[in-house]
Scaffold this active site. Sequence first.
Site, mmCIF file in Angstrom:
data_model
loop_
_atom_site.group_PDB
_atom_site.id
_atom_site.type_symbol
_atom_site.label_atom_id
_atom_site.label_comp_id
_atom_site.label_asym_id
_atom_site.label_seq_id
_atom_site.Cartn_x
_atom_site.Cartn_y
_atom_site.Cartn_z
ATOM 1 N N TYR A 53 0.819 -1.216 0.000
ATOM 2 C CA TYR A 53 0.000 0.000 0.000
ATOM 3 C C TYR A 53 0.853 1.267 0.000
ATOM 4 O O TYR A 53 0.355 2.349 -0.319
ATOM 5 C CB TYR A 53 -0.942 0.037 1.210
ATOM 6 C CG TYR A 53 -1.970 -1.060 1.257
ATOM 7 C CD1 TYR A 53 -2.146 -1.949 0.198
ATOM 8 C CD2 TYR A 53 -2.778 -1.216 2.387
ATOM 9 C CE1 TYR A 53 -3.079 -2.967 0.266
ATOM 10 C CE2 TYR A 53 -3.721 -2.227 2.451
ATOM 11 C CZ TYR A 53 -3.867 -3.104 1.401
ATOM 12 O OH TYR A 53 -4.791 -4.112 1.487
ATOM 13 N N HIS A 109 0.303 -11.650 1.677
ATOM 14 C CA HIS A 109 -0.727 -10.883 0.961
ATOM 15 C C HIS A 109 -1.451 -11.699 -0.114
ATOM 16 O O HIS A 109 -2.667 -11.578 -0.295
ATOM 17 C CB HIS A 109 -0.070 -9.639 0.340
ATOM 18 C CG HIS A 109 -1.010 -8.498 0.139
ATOM 19 N ND1 HIS A 109 -0.590 -7.189 0.156
ATOM 20 C CD2 HIS A 109 -2.340 -8.445 -0.075
ATOM 21 C CE1 HIS A 109 -1.633 -6.387 -0.047
ATOM 22 N NE2 HIS A 109 -2.699 -7.120 -0.196
ATOM 23 N N ILE A 227 -13.267 -4.785 7.069
ATOM 24 C CA ILE A 227 -12.377 -3.602 7.092
ATOM 25 C C ILE A 227 -12.778 -2.595 6.012
ATOM 26 O O ILE A 227 -12.086 -2.438 5.007
ATOM 27 C CB ILE A 227 -10.900 -4.012 6.941
ATOM 28 C CG1 ILE A 227 -10.712 -5.052 5.822
ATOM 29 C CG2 ILE A 227 -10.359 -4.569 8.247
ATOM 30 C CD1 ILE A 227 -9.255 -5.338 5.489
ATOM 31 N N SER A 230 -12.339 4.281 3.738
ATOM 32 C CA SER A 230 -12.845 5.551 3.248
ATOM 33 C C SER A 230 -11.864 6.638 3.669
ATOM 34 O O SER A 230 -11.170 6.479 4.669
ATOM 35 C CB SER A 230 -14.227 5.863 3.832
ATOM 36 O OG SER A 230 -14.665 7.136 3.388
ATOM 37 N N ARG A 235 -18.131 9.385 6.146
ATOM 38 C CA ARG A 235 -18.251 7.967 5.841
ATOM 39 C C ARG A 235 -17.493 7.126 6.871
ATOM 40 O O ARG A 235 -17.960 6.071 7.290
ATOM 41 C CB ARG A 235 -17.691 7.717 4.434
ATOM 42 C CG ARG A 235 -17.886 6.334 3.886
ATOM 43 C CD ARG A 235 -19.270 6.095 3.317
ATOM 44 N NE ARG A 235 -19.708 7.118 2.387
ATOM 45 C CZ ARG A 235 -19.314 7.223 1.131
ATOM 46 N NH1 ARG A 235 -18.437 6.378 0.625
ATOM 47 N NH2 ARG A 235 -19.798 8.173 0.367
ATOM 48 N N ASN A 239 -19.493 4.409 9.028
ATOM 49 C CA ASN A 239 -19.105 2.998 8.983
ATOM 50 C C ASN A 239 -18.816 2.438 10.369
ATOM 51 O O ASN A 239 -18.904 1.224 10.584
ATOM 52 C CB ASN A 239 -17.863 2.803 8.100
ATOM 53 C CG ASN A 239 -18.162 2.972 6.622
ATOM 54 O OD1 ASN A 239 -19.317 2.958 6.203
ATOM 55 N ND2 ASN A 239 -17.115 3.123 5.828
#
Length: 261
Positions: A53, A109, A227, A230, A235, A239
Amino acid sequence: MDHTDQPTAMLPGDVRMPLLGFGTWQATGTEGYEAVLAALDTGYRHLDTATMYGNEREVGRAVQESGLRREDIFITTKLPPDRVGRERETLEASLEALGVDQVDLWLIHWPPSAAESIPMWREVLAARDENLTRTVGVSNYSTAQIDELIQSTEENPAVNQIRWGPMLYDRQRHAELRDRGVVLEGYSPFKTTDLSDPVLTRIAGAHDVSPAQVVLRWHIDHEIVVIPKSVTPERISANFDVFHFSLTAEEMRDIDALAGT
């Protein structure tokens, strides 16, 4: 809501993983840092990141600046499958970027090539045994691939993180993981769901919540980790606002049945 009241899944070693986490895929730079800080401020105590990421430093900075105790935040990161032979070095880079001594969960991953699967899993287990991570697991693995790990090492992954949502509900797969002591963690709950589906809108109306909140609650009531991600403060907050209602057995069955439609 106090973090101690949030529902959790129990992982090996008495590690509690909050069922609701905050996903950080595509949340990078200042925007990513601010989103994680907003999530921690809202009440999330479970953060999901990954080497791939490219945002572990931002996640770590938000953790440092949140004012929360490290032990009150559950942090997951993930090992890219192309790092065979460099597992330890990859985790050490993650720990340095995150600014922590250990993560709570380290996942492979994606499955590496068949020949590299067991060696990589052994290295992941070694990192756990050295306390660089509290628990270990996998992501995007089939049941057969998990069985291969278990048969070779007699060590079950604590978690399998896979794409999941009402439209992908697979009772058998959920049961297979549960039978092996593997916690199911779902990602992309909204991307895989038609939030305008009449079943979801009807149930949302009955509880005065949004269809997205129904989807998150459905995961929690199934004891499946979820998971949502946002970068929008409203949001992020919405959530998290899923602990004041729960779904009836009939509503759960109606949502389960969406997978066949």
